[in-house]
Enzyme design. Structure first.
Site, PDB file in Angstrom:
ATOM      1  N   CYS A   8       1.045  -1.219   0.095  1.00 37.72           N
ATOM      2  CA  CYS A   8      -0.010  -0.050   0.042  1.00 37.72           C
ATOM      3  C   CYS A   8       0.887   1.373   0.043  1.00 37.72           C
ATOM      4  CB  CYS A   8      -0.853  -0.153   1.154  1.00 37.72           C
ATOM      5  SG  CYS A   8      -0.252  -0.010   2.770  1.00 37.72           S
ATOM      6  N   ASN A  11       2.246   1.379   4.187  1.00 37.87           N
ATOM      7  CA  ASN A  11       2.827   0.160   4.877  1.00 37.87           C
ATOM      8  C   ASN A  11       2.597   0.236   6.258  1.00 37.87           C
ATOM      9  OD1 ASN A  11       5.856  -2.124   5.320  1.00 37.87           O
ATOM     10  ND2 ASN A  11       3.475  -2.620   4.918  1.00 37.87           N
ATOM     11  N   CYS A  13      -1.159   0.743   6.986  1.00 35.90           N
ATOM     12  CA  CYS A  13      -2.437   0.586   7.442  1.00 35.90           C
ATOM     13  C   CYS A  13      -2.920  -0.830   6.600  1.00 35.90           C
ATOM     14  CB  CYS A  13      -3.548   1.629   7.178  1.00 35.90           C
ATOM     15  SG  CYS A  13      -3.213   3.217   8.071  1.00 35.90           S
ATOM     16  N   ARG A  14      -3.284  -0.620   5.420  1.00 38.41           N
ATOM     17  CA  ARG A  14      -3.866  -1.835   4.634  1.00 38.41           C
ATOM     18  C   ARG A  14      -2.913  -3.075   4.447  1.00 38.41           C
ATOM     19  NH1 ARG A  14      -5.146   2.094  -0.168  1.00 38.41           N
ATOM     20  NH2 ARG A  14      -3.385   3.063   0.845  1.00 38.41           N
ATOM     21  N   SER A  15      -1.770  -2.883   4.062  1.00 43.21           N
ATOM     22  CA  SER A  15      -0.890  -3.801   3.577  1.00 43.21           C
ATOM     23  C   SER A  15      -0.344  -4.712   4.955  1.00 43.21           C
ATOM     24  CB  SER A  15       0.344  -3.648   2.763  1.00 43.21           C
ATOM     25  OG  SER A  15       1.267  -2.591   3.473  1.00 43.21           O
ATOM     26  N   ASP A 124      -8.261   3.642   1.167  1.00 46.34           N
ATOM     27  CA  ASP A 124      -7.230   4.187   2.088  1.00 46.34           C
ATOM     28  C   ASP A 124      -7.987   4.629   3.448  1.00 46.34           C
ATOM     29  OD1 ASP A 124      -5.380   5.486   3.666  1.00 46.34           O
ATOM     30  OD2 ASP A 124      -4.562   6.626   2.044  1.00 46.34           O
TER      31      ASP A 124
HETATM   32  P1  4NP Z   1      -1.808   2.786   4.019  1.00 43.62           P
HETATM   33  O1  4NP Z   1      -2.296   4.021   4.697  1.00 43.62           O
HETATM   34  O2  4NP Z   1      -1.227   3.212   2.606  1.00 43.62           O
HETATM   35  O3  4NP Z   1      -2.864   1.764   3.806  1.00 43.62           O
HETATM   36  O4  4NP Z   1      -0.687   2.486   5.022  1.00 43.62           O
HETATM   37  C1  4NP Z   1      -1.614   5.278   4.596  1.00 43.62           C
HETATM   38  C2  4NP Z   1      -0.731   5.608   5.656  1.00 43.62           C
HETATM   39  C3  4NP Z   1       0.019   6.875   5.634  1.00 43.62           C
HETATM   40  C4  4NP Z   1      -0.420   7.641   4.762  1.00 43.62           C
HETATM   41  C5  4NP Z   1      -1.249   7.517   4.124  1.00 43.62           C
HETATM   42  C6  4NP Z   1      -1.897   6.404   3.754  1.00 43.62           C
HETATM   43  N1  4NP Z   1       0.364   8.916   5.016  1.00 43.62           N
HETATM   44  O5  4NP Z   1      -0.013   9.960   3.968  1.00 43.62           O
HETATM   45  O6  4NP Z   1       1.243   9.088   5.668  1.00 43.62           O
END
Ligand code: 4NP
Length: 168
Positions: A8, A11, A13-15, A124
């Site tokens: 994602c 790294n 939240c989703r992954s 997201d």
């Molecule tokens: P992820 O979520 O891609 O599912 O881990 C996010 C985590 C951090 C951010 C965006 C999405 N960020 O902008 O810091």
């Protein structure tokens, strides 16, 4: 052995959630020696961090403890992993651009939800609420079941080919 990398943006939240859910499913199916699992981010924003506390909360509620530390996707991943699964189309595009620079890449790139057959993304949840994390868990659990079925078929196919070869 099949190697699967979930990707994602951050790294956190989703992954890592996909990694934790899939690891549990793989262990329950007794396939932990046949399927290797990891996760990574396309960005460098959170390198070295544990998953977001909301990711950990929703995972723990479902009996999964996450200890992954965020890392960024690297070129070697395209040579090492059989499958690299992106949470959304933006991350998939990023991975496709990277893959074009790697001559010996063997990885198959997909969206995590490709096995639902509808070109769907994992939204997201980072700027969302706890409900978004819970919904993310539910849809990952559903879609990763389908992916595991696909991988099990592939593993069985590989086994059949190996048995046939050994009989020659
Ligand atoms: P992820 O979520 O891609 O599912 O881990 C996010 C985590 C951090 C951010 C965006 C999405 N960020 O902008 O810091």
């Amino acid at each position: 052995m099949k190697k699967v990398l979930f990707v994602c943006l951050g790294n956190i939240c989703r992954s890592p959630l996909a990694e934790g859910i899939f690891r549990k499913m793989v262990e329950e199916a007794g396939l932990q020696n046949k399927i290797w699992i990891d996760s990574a981010g396309t960005s460098s924003y959170h390198i070295g961090e544990l998953p977001d506390y909301r990711t950990c909360q929703v995972a723990e509620k479902n009996g999964i403890i996450l200890s992954h530390r965020a890392r960024q996707v690297r070129k070697e991943d395209f040579v090492e992993f059989d499958y690299i699964l992106a949470a959304d189309r933006s991350n998939l595009k990023h991975l496709q651009n990277l893959q074009n620079q790697i001559p010996h890449s063997k990885a198959k790139l997909h969206l995590m939800r490709d096995w639902e057959g509808k070109n769907l993304e994992v939204p997201d949840p980072y700027y969302g609420t706890m409900k978004d994390f819970e919904q993310g868990y539910d849809l990952l659990e559903k879609t990763l079941k389908l992916f595991l079925e696909h991988l099990q078929k592939e593993l069985n196919q590989t086994y059949i080919v190996e048995v046939e070869k050994s009989n020659c």
